[in-house]
Design an enzyme around this catalytic site. Structure first.
Site, short mmCIF file in Angstrom:
data_model
loop_
_atom_site.label_atom_id
_atom_site.label_comp_id
_atom_site.label_asym_id
_atom_site.label_seq_id
_atom_site.Cartn_x
_atom_site.Cartn_y
_atom_site.Cartn_z
N TRP A 105 -3.96 -1.70 -1.27
CA TRP A 105 -4.02 -2.93 -2.06
C TRP A 105 -4.46 -3.99 -1.06
CZ3 TRP A 105 -1.81 -7.82 -2.07
CH2 TRP A 105 -1.98 -8.55 -3.25
N CYS B 47 0.86 -1.17 0.00
CA CYS B 47 0.00 0.00 0.00
C CYS B 47 0.90 1.22 0.00
CB CYS B 47 -0.86 0.02 1.25
SG CYS B 47 -1.83 -1.48 1.44
N LYS C 21 4.00 -10.06 -19.70
CA LYS C 21 3.65 -8.67 -20.04
C LYS C 21 2.29 -8.63 -20.71
CE LYS C 21 5.71 -6.87 -18.37
NZ LYS C 21 6.72 -6.72 -17.38
N GLU D 293 -0.63 -9.66 -18.11
CA GLU D 293 -0.90 -8.84 -16.92
C GLU D 293 -1.56 -7.51 -17.25
OE1 GLU D 293 2.49 -7.59 -14.55
OE2 GLU D 293 3.71 -7.37 -16.33
N LYS E 22 2.52 -2.52 -7.48
CA LYS E 22 3.90 -2.51 -7.96
C LYS E 22 4.87 -3.21 -7.00
CE LYS E 22 7.14 -0.65 -10.71
NZ LYS E 22 7.18 -1.49 -11.90
N ASN F 44 1.13 -0.20 5.97
CA ASN F 44 1.54 -0.98 4.80
C ASN F 44 2.22 -2.24 5.32
OD1 ASN F 44 2.50 -1.93 2.33
ND2 ASN F 44 4.32 -0.62 2.42
N GLY F 45 1.69 -3.40 4.97
CA GLY F 45 2.32 -4.65 5.43
C GLY F 45 1.25 -5.64 5.84
N GLU G 14 8.81 -13.66 -20.19
CA GLU G 14 8.56 -12.25 -19.91
C GLU G 14 7.52 -11.67 -20.88
OE1 GLU G 14 8.96 -10.46 -17.52
OE2 GLU G 14 8.78 -8.41 -18.23
N ARG H 263 1.21 1.68 -5.90
CA ARG H 263 1.43 0.67 -4.87
C ARG H 263 0.14 -0.03 -4.45
NH1 ARG H 263 6.48 1.66 -2.28
NH2 ARG H 263 5.78 0.31 -0.63
N HIS I 8 3.93 -32.46 -25.59
CA HIS I 8 3.72 -33.42 -24.50
C HIS I 8 2.41 -33.14 -23.77
CE1 HIS I 8 7.59 -35.22 -25.18
NE2 HIS I 8 8.08 -34.00 -25.31
C1 F6R Z 1 5.66 -7.73 -13.81
C2 F6R Z 1 6.25 -7.20 -12.60
C3 F6R Z 1 6.42 -8.12 -11.44
C4 F6R Z 1 7.72 -7.82 -10.69
C5 F6R Z 1 7.79 -8.66 -9.41
C6 F6R Z 1 9.09 -8.44 -8.66
O1 F6R Z 1 5.58 -6.75 -14.81
O2 F6R Z 1 6.57 -6.04 -12.50
O3 F6R Z 1 6.36 -9.45 -11.83
O4 F6R Z 1 8.80 -8.09 -11.53
O5 F6R Z 1 6.71 -8.35 -8.58
O6 F6R Z 1 9.21 -7.12 -8.24
P1 F6R Z 1 10.60 -6.53 -7.84
O7 F6R Z 1 11.44 -6.51 -9.07
O8 F6R Z 1 10.31 -5.14 -7.34
O9 F6R Z 1 11.18 -7.41 -6.79
#
Ligand code: F6R
Length: 606
Positions: free
Chosen positions: A74, A2, A480, A483, A601, A98-99, A476, A27, A499
């Site tokens: 969040w 958060c 992308k 998500e 994030k 936050n936590g 990746e 966040r 398989h």
């Molecule tokens: C996807 C994305 C997440 C982060 C993951 C790790 O686009 O951003 O999968 O890569 O949550 O976050 P960090 O790099 O901050 O540890």
């Protein structure tokens, strides 16, 4: 997970807090709230949804307030509604958090004899606990110290008490918190983005630290011993946290990849010479094994690095999701280097993996974007990604920075292990400007990706297939896509498809094949053709050299072709193209690109 902010000063607290919450919205963004005081009495206003909803609700209150706390959520415990939104108030105590409080059920069972709880949150329980101790002692610091000893889990709290309406308290453990002062204005926030329009200088709180803000900031450790803090300085600018004319942070950040290249070259390889790498990255000759740990996209860069490290430096490399690493049996090995990758440097699982590795006596290196974040501070060595603030929830430029650093590291490892000569290394390093040029051309040619996106955005599912390093890129690219566009997408090792999974291929389903490695290209191409035979549409993502071999075959519906650079760097422009493709697919679908549903994030909870 958060975003939190507290403010005391000369300006209207409501305005400062709302602007801070907007900057922190990445966040968490399912509800928000504020507590602010006018004439010593606090009002609490909360709203479901975006911070702009809260802003609208507050707009009718024209009274000026000089102190307050705010939160953008969040949801972890309890639905994203107004009751569960922060701030929470119990007795005379109001706080934002936050936590995650891990032992909240146990605490609640004890406290419910005294307090009535309105929400389903763990935070309200922490609020009651602090209130309980605040009623037992006239010294709020003592109350906070006592509460800390009772709480298990992660927290950054910003707290106000009705009987000290002009004072803000804060404390943290395992969730980040920074403090700043500019003239007679004081700020407490989850990160610098919230306060960058006022100051770029701040103090970082360490584990267990408690602070009190009245007409100054007083810092204490968890034993309440007064401590001094070093003033940190954020080296970026306000532009880092602005869209600068772009429609979304994501597309702005993809364009920032050119700046990332510049930053990394200028700071780590200014002379395009191996000695730059040795000086800036250090030596790794003592290691026989590397384990890379990260989550999500950071895990995917680790996967790409595994192939680069093994293919070229011939060093055994394992990659693990941090959430798995932390619960497996660690076999300590003095010759193993643990590499932690994280954009935020605060991801709970990665941070815990780091602590476990250290507790097992292993050397740790982190590759982190956010300066002085917990992972950066706690690891033995750190290489910063130099990508600047990343705001869009889906990572782009930070992923690219991680991948470039890992590619450079693989060159260094290959050299140290005698697999590349100095001349070969320097020739590779001299290709870096080509990489910048190629990325610039891709960005100048955005319409190309837009056109493919226009054709495919109505699809419901797709596959990305590849082998070796290409498979890592598929992971990746697929993440992308799913998500931000919510199209169900799977990344598959090309040889594994038949398989079982090939049974999912249907007429007109998009199968993207990433094919950049000459020696195994024919294998993946034939896997693509197997899906073609079952009706798929093929997107071939490849290099110019390989495309020449397959151009005439005409089995693909779409192509993405990048210029050949060298085997260490080719993967980078490929990723930029696929980031653009995902962006435009999500744009055509009209999705909330910077803040995809259910995501946040910085994942500071397990
Ligand atoms: C996807 C994305 C997440 C982060 C993951 C790790 O686009 O951003 O999968 O890569 O949550 O976050 P960090 O790099 O901050 O540890």
């Amino acid at each position: 997970m958060c975003g939190i902010i507290g403010y005391k000063g000369m300006s209207d607290a409501k305005k400062v807090i709302i602007s801070g919450l907007k900057a922190l919205e990445y966040r968490g963004y399912d509800s928000s709230g504020i507590a602010y005081s006018t004439n010593g009495k606090y009002k609490i206003v909360k709203m479901q949804g975006k911070v702009s909803n809260l802003e609208n609700k507050l707009s009718t209150d024209t009274e000026i307030s000089n102190i307050g706390i705010g939160h953008t959520r969040w949801a972890t415990h309890g639905k994203p509604n107004e009751v569960n939104a922060h701030p929470h108030k119990i007795g005379k105590t109001t706080l934002v958090h936050n936590g995650i409080i891990e032992n909240y059920v146990e605490l609640k069972n004890k406290l419910k004899e005294i307090y009535t709880f309105k929400s389903e949150t763990d935070t309200e329980v922490a609020c009651a606990l602090i209130d309980y101790y605040a009623n037992k002692s006239s010294n709020k610091l003592e109350a906070l110290k006592k509460a800390q000893t009772m709480i298990n889990g992660s927290y950054a709290f910003v707290i106000i008490f009705d009987d000290e309406p002009e004072t803000i308290y804060a404390m943290r453990k395992n969730s980040p918190l920074i403090i700043a002062q500019k003239d007679n204005n004081f700020y407490v926030a989850s990160d610098i983005a919230a306060i960058l329009s006022y100051t770029n200088k701040y103090y970082l709180l360490d584990q267990g630290d408690i602070i009190k803000i009245d007409d100054k900031i007083s810092f204490y450790n968890s034993e309440l011993t007064p401590i001094n803090k070093k003033l940190e300085e954020y080296s970026g600018t306000l532009n880092d946290v602005m869209k600068n004319g772009y429609d979304h942070f994501m597309i702005k950040e993809i364009h920032d990849e050119l700046i990332v290249y510049k930053n990394i070259i200028r700071s780590y390889i200014p002379n395009f010479d191996i000695t730059d790498l040795e000086k800036n990255f250090g030596t790794f000759t003592k290691y026989e094994k590397i384990t890379i740990v990260g989550c999500g996209s950071a895990y995917h860069t680790g996967l790409a690095a595994k192939y680069l490290f093994e293919n070229y430096a011939h060093i055994e490399t394992n990659v693990e999701m941090a959430s798995e690493y932390r619960y497996r049996t660690i076999i300590p090995n003095k010759k193993e280097l643990i590499v932690l990758i994280s954009q935020s440097g605060e991801t709970a699982d990665t941070l815990e993996a780091l602590r476990i590795a250290k507790a097992n006596g292993m050397d740790t290196l982190s590759i982190v974007n956010v300066l002085s974040s917990s992972i950066a501070r706690e690891s033995d060595k750190v290489i910063y990604c130099l990508a600047g603030c990343e705001i869009a929830v889906a990572t782009t430029k930070a992923y690219l920075a991680q991948l470039l650093i890992l590619s450079l590291l693989s060159i260094l490892l290959s050299y140290e292990r005698g697999k590349l000569t100095k001349e070969e290394v320097n020739n590779y390093l001299k290709d870096l400007p080509k990489l910048q040029k190629e990325t610039k051309e891709i960005l100048d040619n955005k319409k190309y990706y837009q056109d493919i996106a226009k054709d495919i955005y109505k699809d419901h599912e797709m596959f990305f297939i590849g082998r070796n390093l290409d498979y890592a890129l598929c992971m990746e690219a697929s993440l992308k896509m799913k998500e931000i566009s919510y199209i169900h997408s799977e990344a598959y090792a090309a040889g594994e498809l038949k398989h079982g999974t090939i049974s999912l291929i249907e007429k007109n389903m998009l199968v993207a094949g990433i094919v950049t490695i000459d020696s195994i290209a024919p294998k993946t191409i034939s896997n693509l053709k197997e899906t073609l035979a079952r009706g798929s549409n093929i997107l071939l993502v490849t290099t110019k050299k390989l495309f020449k071999d397959y151009e005439k075959d005409n089995f693909y519906k779409y192509t993405i072709v990048v210029n050949n650079i060298n085997p260490f760097f080719e993967c980078l422009p490929i990723i930029t193209t696929l980031q653009l493709l995902s962006y435009y697919v999500a744009l055509y679908k009209g999705e909330n690109i910077d803040q995809p549903r259910n995501l946040a994030k910085s994942v500071t909870v397990e």
